[in-house]
Design an enzyme around this catalytic site. Structure first.
Site: not given
Ligand code: BDR
Ligand code: CA
Length: 313
Positions: A243
């Site tokens: 992400h």
């Molecule tokens: C986001 O939530 C966190 O778990 C990850 O680091 C990312 O920023 C994804 O939904």
């Protein structure tokens, strides 16, 4: 072209860690003014420590790491140890960082940096709940007009949600902060799950990090081998979604990404759909566009960039 000045606001998190490493490996593109940490994936005591661990793995003890808000603006903290492990950075062997945490609070660092630097020259890169950014804007509204752009990871439209059926984690944890940031008038670019779920760390891509033969390479591979378990099981995908590195990759190679400039509103009232990002992707309302909502990435190019830049560390 001169390197772009950024502040990374983060809750590491394995994918946050890779985003930090990508920035540190790209000094010709990215001038990292500092890192501010926030409570999110795990509590603040761990996210600030994890950010320092990542800097030390990259041999960058000179980076300023600040601790910001320990809880969302108006709600109790929700964390995600079920994804990131007890430490937030499970996978590699962790250690006590020796570099000191900066004394200044992260919110004040954001305010001071925006006041010190020329207007329109600092980009904020939130990779976690938007608490620190909203807190800084509440405390010092004069800085809002000085921000160049906000490029953040958060939200979802076609992929809907990951922490609840309707909401993505970063927005869900602090929906009031997200609503304020999206409504503040600054140019916002969002990396929602719609794009990050296309940036999958497949076994071959993880092997490419390990094959770098460096400490950063093996640390990254160890993190991602842990991180992928949850999403592979949940979605049946080939690997965990990277992400947060999408944010930094977008600053370096925007041509890898595509999206639409649309209106995005955040649900803050409904218990059922709290934190949902309602993106007017199809232009069916007359609400004004307030965000560049990214939907696609050229994944091989993204991973080639990541591998090359991490290879420089
Ligand atoms: C986001 O939530 C966190 O778990 C990850 O680091 C990312 O920023 C994804 O939904
Ligand atoms: Ca994150």
């Amino acid at each position: 072209m001169r390197a772009r000045k950024i502040i990374i606001d983060t809750d590491p998190g394995q994918d946050d860690a890779v985003a930090i490493l990508l920035a540190l490996g790209s000094p010709q593109d990215i001038d990292l003014l500092g890192i501010t940490t926030v409570a999110g994936n795990v509590p603040l005591a761990l996210t600030q420590k994890n950010a320092r661990i990542v800097c030390e793995v990259a041999e960058r003890r000179d980076v300023k790491v600040h601790a910001g808000c320990a809880a969302p603006l108006e709600r109790a903290l929700v964390t995600a140890e079920h994804v990131h492990g007890r430490t937030g950075l499970d996978g590699p062997e962790l250690f006590e960082p020796t570099m000191a945490l900066a004394e200044q609070n992260g919110v004040d660092f954001i305010i001071e940096s925006l006041r010190q630097e020329a207007p329109g020259t600092v980009t904020l890169c939130p990779l976690g709940p938007l608490t620190n950014i909203a807190a800084a804007f509440r405390k010092a509204p004069d800085i809002i007009g000085r921000v160049q752009e906000i490029v953040l990871m958060g939200g979802a439209y076609f992929e809907v949600g990951n922490i609840t059926p309707a909401a993505e984690f970063n927005i869900y944890v602090d929906p009031e902060a997200a609503r304020e940031v999206l409504g503040c008038g600054v140019a916002v670019t969002m990396m929602p799950l719609d794009v990050t779920h296309k940036a999958l760390a497949t076994p071959a891509r993880v092997a490419a990090f390990r094959d770098l033969g460096t400490r950063v390479g093996s640390f990254t591979a160890d993190m991602l081998e842990f991180f992928e378990r949850f999403d592979v099981e949940k979605y049946g995908s080939e690997g965990g979604p990277l992400h947060d590195p999408c944010v930094i990759a977008y600053l370096i190679r925007p041509e890898l990404f595509s999206g639409r400039h649309v209106n995005v509103e955040v649900e803050t009232a409904s218990e059922l759909t709290l934190g949902m990002t309602v993106a007017d992707w199809w232009g069916v309302t007359d609400r004004s566009p307030n965000a560049m909502f990214i939907g696609d990435v050229e994944a091989d190019g993204f991973f080639a960039l990541l591998t090359e830049r991490l290879g420089r560390l």
